[in-house]
Design an enzyme around this catalytic site. Sequence first.
Site, short mmCIF file in Angstrom:
data_model
loop_
_atom_site.label_atom_id
_atom_site.label_comp_id
_atom_site.label_asym_id
_atom_site.label_seq_id
_atom_site.Cartn_x
_atom_site.Cartn_y
_atom_site.Cartn_z
N SER A 60 -44.50 -17.37 -15.55
CA SER A 60 -44.18 -18.43 -15.81
C SER A 60 -42.74 -19.03 -14.46
CB SER A 60 -43.18 -18.92 -16.79
OG SER A 60 -42.57 -19.99 -16.65
N ASP A 212 -47.46 -18.38 -21.95
CA ASP A 212 -46.88 -17.80 -20.90
C ASP A 212 -46.59 -16.02 -20.81
OD1 ASP A 212 -44.21 -17.05 -20.00
OD2 ASP A 212 -43.84 -19.44 -19.81
#
Length: 355
Positions: A60, A212
Amino acid sequence: MSGRAPSLAEGPRGLIGPKAEKTISLALQGGGSHGAFTWGVLDAILEDGRLAIEAISGASAGAMNAIALADGWQEGGPEGARAGLEAFWQRVSLGGQLSPMQRGVFDRMMGFWYDEDSFGRMWLESFKKFSNPYDSNPLDANPLRDALADLINFENVRACPKVKLCIAATNVWTGKLKVFSREELTVDHLLASACLPQVFKAVEIDGVPYWDGGYMGNPPLYPLFYGVAADDILLVQINPIEHRETPRTAREIANRLSEITFNASLVKELRAIEFVTRLIDEGKLSHEDYKRVLMHRVEPTGYLDDFAASSRIRPDWSTIKTLKDRGHAAGRAWLERHYDDIGKRATLDLRPQID
């Protein structure tokens, strides 16, 4: 952690600063706007110049920092890396100039924070409960795509043999961690690593959907065990493992659950490192066959205490800059305390992290 890499006897490897005498790997945690704290830590390391960087793993926001650093280095060495990181975070902060609806999408994507009782917070929470990205964002608009496409020369990054890059994403179908290597990175791989499923459609790569990377590797450590000569890993952690207050409001409970979820995989890997290290030290495993990892950590305790969930503030450029400046101070302090330990001993006591 089996499989020994080549010796460092030939000197520093990787991205080598002007005064580099020692080599480390970096593990960069994701955490929305707090990734600007990591930017500050990286800026301090680059400014200091005594460490070579052989490998970087990230998820991320950690992945964004990793790619901005690598691309900038390709363009202009350490100073180019510092400039690349600043350009990325400046571009991110420009989300404050978007319309209210665009701002809402952008803030939810990056994990940006409002005051607890603000209208923006209430709007976002209400929006999230009754929507999904396939209905609320059918065109899959993503401000980060344009920012990455404008700022990062991915062809340049893929062609750089100096550093090993490991970018984490979560395979939606299997629930397993997927680590993408430098040689295959594109905009889509970075978007996958930062794809929050409440905000964006899963990012498909070769027909496989990804979310993610922080869900399953925040950041992944194991890629830094293999094919990497450096035994030292510096973890830049921005999500606290321990939080010595009992959450009582709905928002506090949700935030603590998020911290626990996004740290779960990291705690498991730290437990594995401690276990293997103990067996090596007891003579039950051979140091010739197993890597004895030397773990280090920079974390925001004492630097970002006023950024707690109960006192969130809007992340305009001045806020991002504050996060960066505090990360820089934390990075400088870590270098002053522990530079001499690199290559000799771990400075992160793993037992309190896993007990």
